[in-house]
Design a protein around this motif. Structure first.
Motif, PDB file in Angstrom:
ATOM      1  N   UNK A  43     -48.722  57.268  65.186  1.00 48.04           N
ATOM      2  CA  UNK A  43     -47.972  56.993  66.411  1.00 48.04           C
ATOM      3  C   UNK A  43     -46.578  56.497  66.032  1.00 48.04           C
ATOM      4  N   UNK A  44     -45.868  55.911  67.008  1.00 45.67           N
ATOM      5  CA  UNK A  44     -44.518  55.430  66.723  1.00 45.67           C
ATOM      6  C   UNK A  44     -44.543  54.337  65.650  1.00 45.67           C
ATOM      7  N   UNK A  45     -43.540  54.393  64.800  1.00 41.99           N
ATOM      8  CA  UNK A  45     -43.376  53.378  63.757  1.00 41.99           C
ATOM      9  C   UNK A  45     -42.156  52.535  64.118  1.00 41.99           C
ATOM     10  N   UNK A  46     -42.367  51.222  64.321  1.00 40.94           N
ATOM     11  CA  UNK A  46     -41.282  50.345  64.734  1.00 40.94           C
ATOM     12  C   UNK A  46     -40.679  49.626  63.529  1.00 40.94           C
ATOM     13  N   UNK A  47     -39.406  49.236  63.692  1.00 42.72           N
ATOM     14  CA  UNK A  47     -38.694  48.553  62.607  1.00 42.72           C
ATOM     15  C   UNK A  47     -39.449  47.315  62.143  1.00 42.72           C
TER      16      UNK A  47
ATOM     17  N   UNK B  49     -39.540  55.105  65.334  1.00 40.10           N
ATOM     18  CA  UNK B  49     -39.591  56.425  64.714  1.00 40.10           C
ATOM     19  C   UNK B  49     -40.808  57.151  65.274  1.00 40.10           C
ATOM     20  N   UNK B  50     -40.543  58.144  66.109  1.00 42.14           N
ATOM     21  CA  UNK B  50     -41.606  58.798  66.866  1.00 42.14           C
ATOM     22  C   UNK B  50     -42.631  59.469  65.959  1.00 42.14           C
ATOM     23  N   UNK B  51     -43.890  59.067  66.123  1.00 43.57           N
ATOM     24  CA  UNK B  51     -45.034  59.701  65.450  1.00 43.57           C
ATOM     25  C   UNK B  51     -44.937  59.669  63.920  1.00 43.57           C
ATOM     26  N   UNK B  52     -44.255  58.657  63.373  1.00 44.73           N
ATOM     27  CA  UNK B  52     -44.062  58.609  61.920  1.00 44.73           C
ATOM     28  C   UNK B  52     -44.865  57.507  61.231  1.00 44.73           C
ATOM     29  N   UNK B  53     -45.741  56.822  61.940  1.00 40.48           N
ATOM     30  CA  UNK B  53     -46.569  55.813  61.277  1.00 40.48           C
ATOM     31  C   UNK B  53     -47.581  56.523  60.374  1.00 40.48           C
ATOM     32  N   UNK B  54     -47.594  56.223  59.072  1.00 42.62           N
ATOM     33  CA  UNK B  54     -48.509  56.918  58.158  1.00 42.62           C
ATOM     34  C   UNK B  54     -49.971  56.522  58.350  1.00 42.62           C
ATOM     35  N   UNK B  55     -50.229  55.457  59.134  1.00 46.71           N
ATOM     36  CA  UNK B  55     -51.600  54.986  59.333  1.00 46.71           C
ATOM     37  C   UNK B  55     -52.203  55.539  60.627  1.00 46.71           C
ATOM     38  N   UNK B  56     -51.486  55.371  61.755  1.00 49.29           N
ATOM     39  CA  UNK B  56     -52.046  55.792  63.049  1.00 49.29           C
ATOM     40  C   UNK B  56     -51.368  57.033  63.624  1.00 49.29           C
TER      41      UNK B  56
ATOM     42  N   UNK C 149     -46.927  46.612  57.927  1.00 51.55           N
ATOM     43  CA  UNK C 149     -48.249  46.609  58.556  1.00 51.55           C
ATOM     44  C   UNK C 149     -48.216  47.417  59.858  1.00 51.55           C
ATOM     45  N   UNK C 150     -49.215  48.276  60.026  1.00 50.51           N
ATOM     46  CA  UNK C 150     -49.379  49.022  61.276  1.00 50.51           C
ATOM     47  C   UNK C 150     -50.027  48.096  62.299  1.00 50.51           C
ATOM     48  N   UNK C 151     -49.320  47.830  63.418  1.00 49.71           N
ATOM     49  CA  UNK C 151     -49.862  46.886  64.402  1.00 49.71           C
ATOM     50  C   UNK C 151     -51.055  47.478  65.146  1.00 49.71           C
ATOM     51  N   UNK C 152     -51.139  48.803  65.229  1.00 48.31           N
ATOM     52  CA  UNK C 152     -52.239  49.461  65.930  1.00 48.31           C
ATOM     53  C   UNK C 152     -53.549  49.300  65.165  1.00 48.31           C
ATOM     54  N   UNK C 153     -53.504  49.540  63.840  1.00 50.66           N
ATOM     55  CA  UNK C 153     -54.715  49.490  63.010  1.00 50.66           C
ATOM     56  C   UNK C 153     -54.809  48.206  62.181  1.00 50.66           C
ATOM     57  N   UNK C 154     -53.714  47.411  62.190  1.00 47.59           N
ATOM     58  CA  UNK C 154     -53.661  46.169  61.411  1.00 47.59           C
ATOM     59  C   UNK C 154     -53.943  46.420  59.926  1.00 47.59           C
ATOM     60  N   UNK C 155     -53.325  47.479  59.401  1.00 48.66           N
ATOM     61  CA  UNK C 155     -53.484  47.838  57.983  1.00 48.66           C
ATOM     62  C   UNK C 155     -52.120  47.990  57.335  1.00 48.66           C
ATOM     63  N   UNK C 156     -52.005  47.741  56.027  1.00 48.64           N
ATOM     64  CA  UNK C 156     -50.716  47.921  55.335  1.00 48.64           C
ATOM     65  C   UNK C 156     -50.225  49.363  55.459  1.00 48.64           C
ATOM     66  N   UNK C 157     -48.915  49.518  55.614  1.00 47.56           N
ATOM     67  CA  UNK C 157     -48.340  50.862  55.740  1.00 47.56           C
ATOM     68  C   UNK C 157     -48.396  51.630  54.426  1.00 47.56           C
ATOM     69  N   UNK C 158     -48.206  50.918  53.327  1.00 46.12           N
ATOM     70  CA  UNK C 158     -48.093  51.583  52.023  1.00 46.12           C
ATOM     71  C   UNK C 158     -49.255  51.217  51.115  1.00 46.12           C
TER      72      UNK C 158
END
Length: 578
Positions: free
Chosen positions: A15-19, A6-13, A26-35
């Protein structure tokens, strides 16, 4: 798992949000929970507090906690017995540890007494002082001390009846509460001025119209009675509307017999043993049956003025209670003893009776309801198209006269009510569901099993009652088909303490459709929904068999394939990733 990005939809970074990130939360870029929201830390603290004081929180209770801790007012859409009261009590005690003031409002003195007992137990288990809790009901001895502490605001938690709110509002006027919990909103809605009082206690003020902002949070139950126009203020000022639902979680064996004899009542009480609630139609009937049964059974009579028998029943000193089958009565709505109450006996089906001489005094809504019952009659058909606003038309008087003529004839043509010369008799299923519901409640180990016996002499009324009950998925069996030994065993087994918690019987779930009209239509399949306004988006909230659904509209596609990456938005590097 189908991979997607999902392009540019990661609520943390951003950037792209993957399934995979969604499933792992978890956001793999920032290693933080999404919610991870602002209230998350406080929520975890509350859940530990709740587990220590009551037990592990259910999914719905976690959902309510999130709402309160982020400052949202709402109507708690949930079946009877799911744990609304214990949640409200625990939340008030938790908020007291944060220096917040709470007001818990219950419909009856009995429920105030039970709430005080519950909050003291939770306080003891969690190590929180109960010195900042004050409560009021007619039988407390330290009334002067109570009012002194109330006026000087020397408390964190106030527990009273709805009646106290109306009678002593002047003593409350200068207090602003951070949290108000209304256990039975129907009792509040009966007097529209109570809505004004609650808004005032939340920090609003009236100057030609309501002004100001909420300084506190309001949590109410859903309504089963008519709301009235004043309830619309909740939506205008607090962003929610009260819905109504008759859905209940119940595990009850419903049993009927076409007989109201003393012999049959004694047979049921003898076979079922202690733990029975007996409902009669009037206080006169209660007193009559009490006199007939008291020498053979250890029974207590509960009235609006005398509730001593309730405490004796709770302490195990008496085995049965008898009271009226009145919707707002103490034994219908004002009692919650899930382990002690095992079965109910209705001596006579709960009914609503309307006589021909009462037609002129009925509300327009009731006249419309009766007209709909007779909508297939030739003399009524012409009124149906104009029924929504008929009270504003000259035909309203004519409609009432036609209804009187039908009642005068007394010819019955319907299955789910009784029409006799000069009167209409409606089965009062709402009262039956509430009364029988005292026997089946949700405990930590699951829902308890109960039984409800309906004794009715009048075969027409009995058949109408069974027919209308079927609309609520309540199916009765004949008394002669009951295996009393097996039934008693099931009832007792369901009340034994079980380790751990079974899977939640009902959970919150988000249901997204594209069209707002479709969202509203789907919500109405399950009753009249509560409404929550979230950042101008409307969510309809309804209870179903397994879920509390929040139904909302996306107003279009949630996502679309992009065109500036991959092949029309699809990556083809040996895989297929939209």
């Amino acid at each position: 798992m189908i991979e997607a990005k999902y392009a540019n939809l990661c609520p943390i970074c951003s950037r792209d949000l993957e399934t995979r990130e969604i499933f792992e939360n978890k956001c793999k870029e920032k290693n933080r929970p999404l919610c991870y929201f602002e209230e998350e830390k406080l929520l975890q603290e509350f859940l530990k507090f709740f587990e220590k004081g009551i037990g592990k929180a259910r999914a719905l209770q976690k959902f309510w906690a999130k709402r309160i801790l982020r400052g949202e007012s709402f109507a708690a859409v949930a079946p009877t017995g799911i744990g609304k009261s214990s949640f409200g009590i625990a939340m008030s005690l938790f908020l007291a540890t944060k220096g917040r003031k709470s007001y818990l409002i219950f419909p009856t003195t009995l429920l105030v007494q039970q709430a005080v007992e519950t909050i003291n137990k939770i306080a003891e288990r969690t190590g929180v002082s109960n010195e900042d809790i004050i409560f009021y009901h007619g039988k407390i001895k330290e009334k002067e001390e109570f009012f002194e502490r109330l006026r000087e605001k020397k408390f964190s938690i106030l527990i009273t009846t709805t009646q106290f709110l109306a009678k002593h509002f002047e003593d409350l006027r200068d207090i602003t509460f951070n949290f108000i919990f209304v256990d039975d909103v129907d009792a509040i809605l009966k007097a529209s001025r109570n809505i004004d009082r609650i808004l005032h206690l939340l920090g609003f003020y009236y100057d030609g119209k309501w002004k100001g902002k909420a300084k506190g949070i309001l949590m109410v139950s859903t309504a089963t009675a008519k709301k009235g126009k004043k309830a619309e203020l909740f939506r205008q000022l607090l962003n929610f509307d009260i819905g109504s639902s008759y859905f209940t979680i119940r595990n009850i064996e419903d049993i009927y017999v076409n007989e109201e004899s003393e012999e049959k009542i004694k047979e049921i009480l003898s076979k079922m043993g202690k733990g029975g609630i007996i409902y009669a139609r009037s206080i006169e009937d209660c007193e009559k049956w009490y006199e007939k049964l008291k020498n053979e059974f250890n029974i207590g009579l509960v009235t609006s003025k005398n509730k001593e028998a309730f405490n004796a029943f709770k302490e195990g000193k008496i085995d049965y209670l008898i009271g009226t089958a009145y919707y707002y009565g103490a034994l219908i709505r004002g009692i919650d003893l899930p382990k002690e109450i095992k079965y109910a006996v209705f001596i006579g089906a709960p009914i609503i009776r309307i006589k021909i001489e009462e037609i002129d005094a009925l509300s327009p809504a009731m006249i419309k309801f009766i007209a709909n019952l007779f909508r297939q009659r030739e003399e009524i058909k012409k009124f149906i198209p104009i029924l929504p606003n008929i009270e504003k038309r000259k035909e309203f008087y004519e409609l009432k006269e036609k209804i009187k003529m039908i009642m005068e004839e007394g010819i019955k043509e319907e299955k789910d009510f009784v029409l006799r010369k000069g009167e209409i008799i409606f089965p009062d299923i709402r009262t039956y569901i509430q009364g029988a519901g005292r026997t089946s409640r949700l405990l930590a180990g699951g829902i308890t099993k109960g039984a409800s016996f309906l004794l009715e002499d009048d075969v027409d009324l009995l058949n109408a009652f069974l027919e209308r009950a079927s609309y609520y998925d309540i199916e009765f069996k004949k008394l002669e088909n009951v295996d009393f030994d097996a039934l008693k065993k099931d009832i007792e087994e369901s009340r034994k303490v079980k380790k751990g918690i079974k899977e939640d019987l009902i959970k919150p779930a988000l249901f997204v459709v594209e069209s707002p009209t479709k969202a509203k239509q789907i919500a109405r399949f399950f009753g009249k929904p509560s409404i929550k306004v979230i950042d101008s988006a409307i969510a309809y909230e309804v209870a179903t068999e397994k879920y509390v659904l929040l139904i909302t509209a996306s107003l279009g596609h949630v996502t679309d394939l992009i065109t500036n990456r991959g092949f029309h938005g699809v990556e083809l590097n040996g895989t297929f990733i939209p």
